[in-house]
Design an enzyme around this catalytic site. Structure first.
Site, PDB file in Angstrom:
ATOM      1  N   GLN A 126       0.842  -1.162   0.349  1.00 29.31           N
ATOM      2  CA  GLN A 126       0.125   0.161   0.117  1.00 29.31           C
ATOM      3  C   GLN A 126       0.903   1.355   0.620  1.00 29.31           C
ATOM      4  O   GLN A 126       0.495   2.793  -0.353  1.00 29.31           O
ATOM      5  CB  GLN A 126      -0.981   0.101   0.892  1.00 29.31           C
ATOM      6  CG  GLN A 126      -2.293  -0.293   0.397  1.00 29.31           C
ATOM      7  CD  GLN A 126      -3.572  -0.136   1.934  1.00 29.31           C
ATOM      8  OE1 GLN A 126      -3.281  -0.112   3.449  1.00 29.31           O
ATOM      9  NE2 GLN A 126      -4.583   0.158   2.104  1.00 29.31           N
ATOM     10  N   SER A 132      -3.110   4.663  -6.410  1.00 35.60           N
ATOM     11  CA  SER A 132      -3.166   5.441  -5.347  1.00 35.60           C
ATOM     12  C   SER A 132      -3.170   6.487  -4.926  1.00 35.60           C
ATOM     13  O   SER A 132      -3.885   7.662  -4.561  1.00 35.60           O
ATOM     14  CB  SER A 132      -3.781   4.517  -4.718  1.00 35.60           C
ATOM     15  OG  SER A 132      -3.862   3.019  -4.409  1.00 35.60           O
TER      16      SER A 132
HETATM   17  P1  NAD Z   1     -10.246   2.298 -11.163  1.00 37.41           P
HETATM   18  O1  NAD Z   1      -8.805   3.323 -11.310  1.00 37.41           O
HETATM   19  O2  NAD Z   1      -9.608   1.067 -11.801  1.00 37.41           O
HETATM   20  O3  NAD Z   1     -11.385   3.005 -11.287  1.00 37.41           O
HETATM   21  C1  NAD Z   1     -11.930   3.729 -10.761  1.00 37.41           C
HETATM   22  C2  NAD Z   1     -13.745   3.369 -10.156  1.00 37.41           C
HETATM   23  O4  NAD Z   1     -14.226   3.460 -11.447  1.00 37.41           O
HETATM   24  C3  NAD Z   1     -13.183   1.859  -9.734  1.00 37.41           C
HETATM   25  O5  NAD Z   1     -13.580   1.467  -8.735  1.00 37.41           O
HETATM   26  C4  NAD Z   1     -14.037   1.136 -10.332  1.00 37.41           C
HETATM   27  O6  NAD Z   1     -15.107   0.041  -9.893  1.00 37.41           O
HETATM   28  C5  NAD Z   1     -15.562   2.588 -11.495  1.00 37.41           C
HETATM   29  N1  NAD Z   1     -15.786   1.498 -12.308  1.00 37.41           N
HETATM   30  C6  NAD Z   1     -15.260   0.702 -13.388  1.00 37.41           C
HETATM   31  N2  NAD Z   1     -16.489   0.827 -14.802  1.00 37.41           N
HETATM   32  C7  NAD Z   1     -17.720   1.568 -14.280  1.00 37.41           C
HETATM   33  C8  NAD Z   1     -18.478   1.602 -14.788  1.00 37.41           C
HETATM   34  N3  NAD Z   1     -18.654   1.326 -16.148  1.00 37.41           N
HETATM   35  N4  NAD Z   1     -19.838   2.454 -14.154  1.00 37.41           N
HETATM   36  C9  NAD Z   1     -19.088   3.109 -12.848  1.00 37.41           C
HETATM   37  N5  NAD Z   1     -17.751   2.725 -12.299  1.00 37.41           N
HETATM   38  C10 NAD Z   1     -17.224   2.529 -12.497  1.00 37.41           C
HETATM   39  O7  NAD Z   1     -10.167   1.598  -9.800  1.00 37.41           O
HETATM   40  P2  NAD Z   1      -9.057   2.213  -8.187  1.00 37.41           P
HETATM   41  O8  NAD Z   1      -9.796   3.572  -7.689  1.00 37.41           O
HETATM   42  O9  NAD Z   1      -7.870   2.455  -8.376  1.00 37.41           O
HETATM   43  O10 NAD Z   1      -9.542   1.321  -7.523  1.00 37.41           O
HETATM   44  C11 NAD Z   1     -10.770   0.887  -6.664  1.00 37.41           C
HETATM   45  C12 NAD Z   1     -11.050   0.193  -5.671  1.00 37.41           C
HETATM   46  O11 NAD Z   1      -9.313  -0.935  -5.317  1.00 37.41           O
HETATM   47  C13 NAD Z   1     -10.936   0.982  -4.974  1.00 37.41           C
HETATM   48  O12 NAD Z   1     -11.815   1.157  -4.242  1.00 37.41           O
HETATM   49  C14 NAD Z   1     -10.474  -0.416  -3.119  1.00 37.41           C
HETATM   50  O13 NAD Z   1     -11.016  -0.721  -3.029  1.00 37.41           O
HETATM   51  C15 NAD Z   1      -9.225  -1.440  -4.782  1.00 37.41           C
HETATM   52  N6  NAD Z   1      -7.759  -0.273  -4.125  1.00 37.41           N
HETATM   53  C16 NAD Z   1      -7.869  -1.516  -3.006  1.00 37.41           C
HETATM   54  C17 NAD Z   1      -5.731  -1.079  -3.004  1.00 37.41           C
HETATM   55  C18 NAD Z   1      -5.081  -2.515  -1.616  1.00 37.41           C
HETATM   56  O14 NAD Z   1      -6.520  -3.270  -1.124  1.00 37.41           O
HETATM   57  N7  NAD Z   1      -3.870  -2.130  -1.549  1.00 37.41           N
HETATM   58  C19 NAD Z   1      -5.120   0.008  -3.531  1.00 37.41           C
HETATM   59  C20 NAD Z   1      -5.903   0.796  -4.418  1.00 37.41           C
HETATM   60  C21 NAD Z   1      -6.841   0.443  -4.138  1.00 37.41           C
END
Ligand code: NAD
Length: 383
Positions: A126, A132
């Protein structure tokens, strides 16, 4: 063993390593050489890096040739790969899904390349997760940019001259960027609705004081890394029908929907924009990966029937100081995680889970299974 930090291209306002990070690594015994002018975009002088323990090099080719480990932000320019030391370790964004030729060139040069985009989403990694750290600042910057472009205020205001209603903000995609956008818009006093295809996002949205928009799309889900799975065309159509209503009643729409490693889905169509009130603002945070908004232009703010569509690139660079701090910490945390105290080097451990996830080239080959070139199918003979 030298760690070198080349200067980023002039268009980049972020800086990959700050003097405080240099100091941290020098304390561990690292030898750090920076390119003169490294911190100029943030007003950080060479003298500050020197004071932190770095040496300076003005000649870029000499610097590149001296690096056993290269730390930077943007992917290397293809024409510079041949100047890198054979057997060196290169750490940066690489855009690996779109840069097969660059990956081939790095492998050919026998450079071991780590892609910061591919750092796994595990608890241990993380603190190194640059996607992120930068996405959360992009979410913040999107709201500020929208606020600057709309002719209304965000909060409700009761004055003797009348009551002003709060702005309505609709956020599509409640991942890292979307959640920070929700939090920022809420802090400014807006009423916020949000939607994500991952049902698990609902609780995060509610905990920030926003309303979660329910759409029954059937099976959606997420990958083991927490990324959304791509919707079918049928599901996207259904999603757009509900989104249309919410866009029409919102003052600001911010889209952040991405599918890791693939083109972003088109969610806000021209028809939906036509249904919005003149003066409204749409920010497409996915514009660099194909765009969620029909008609959004990369690097521009355009206007369609009175609705502003913002497609600015590199949103984290709008808050370049904090974005640099976070990225530099991500890099430093990665180096520290694999620091060999005796040898005073970044020790690449190809079998470590984190390295397995993000090491793209090694030993003269592309090693990451997602990017190993597939042999071309032989054309069958006619007849
Ligand atoms: P991302 O940048 O790939 O996508 C952004 C958001 O768009 C996501 O929440 C995704 O579900 C959403 N999305 C995709 N298609 C969509 C649609 N058609 N309509 C509406 N929304 C849509 O993703 P991100 O923000 O980098 O990360 C997603 C998730 O990963 C986070 O919310 C978190 O739960 C998880 N995460 C985990 C860690 C970890 O465990 N270390 C770190 C960062 C994020």
């Amino acid at each position: 063993m030298n760690i070198i930090i080349p200067k980023e291209p002039t268009a980049e306002l972020r800086v990959p390593l700050l003097p405080q990070n240099v100091e941290r690594l020098v304390k561990k015994g690292a030898t750090i050489i920076i390119e003169s002018g490294l911190g100029a975009a943030l007003g950080i002088s060479d003298a500050e890096y020197k004071k932190a323990g770095a040496s300076l090099e003005k000649n870029r080719r000499k610097l590149l040739a001296a690096g056993d480990t290269i730390l930077r932000l943007r992917k290397p320019e293809a024409r510079e790969v041949r100047f890198l030391k054979k057997g060196s370790l290169h750490v940066s964004y690489l855009d690996p899904f779109n840069e097969p030729a660059l990956l081939g060139a790095l492998a050919k040069q026998k450079v071991s390349a780590i892609s910061m985009e591919m750092i796994p989403r595990s608890t241990r990694a993380q603190k190194m997760d640059a996607l992120s750290s930068q996405a959360s600042l992009a979410g913040y910057a999107a709201v500020i940019l929208a606020a600057d472009n709309i002719n209304k205020i965000f909060p409700m205001m009761m004055t003797p001259a009348g009551t002003l209603q709060p702005s309505k903000v609709f956020i599509i995609g409640a991942g890292v960027a979307g959640l920070q956008a929700i939090a920022t818009a809420r802090r400014l006093g807006a009423r916020v609705d949000a939607f994500d295809t991952r049902p698990i996002a609902k609780n995060d949205v509610l905990s920030l004081g926003a309303k979660f928009v329910e759409v029954d799309l059937g099976e959606t889900g997420q990958t083991a890394q927490g990324y959304a799975k791509a919707l079918t065309e049928e599901q996207l159509k259904k999603q757009r029908e509900t989104m249309k209503q919410y866009c029409a009643q919102s003052d600001i729409v911010i889209t952040t929907a991405q599918i890791f490693g693939r083109k972003a889905p088109v969610i806000v169509t021209t028809e939906m924009i036509d249904a919005m009130k003149p003066g409204s603002v749409v920010v497409d945070l996915a514009v660099e990966t194909g765009g969620n908004v029909e008609g959004a232009v990369l690097g521009k703010i355009i206007e369609k029937k009175g609705v502003k569509i913002i497609g600015m690139a590199n949103m984290p660079a709008r808050v370049a100081m904090n974005a640099s701090q976070m990225y530099a910490n991500n890099l430093t945390n990665l180096v520290e995680e694999f620091w060999n105290k005796e040898k005073k080097i970044f020790e690449l451990k190809p079998d470590d889970d984190i390295i397995k996830g993000c090491l793209i080239t090694h030993g003269g080959r592309i090693v990451h299974p997602n990017f190993v070139p597939q042999p071309k199918e032989k054309k069958s003979k006619k007849g």
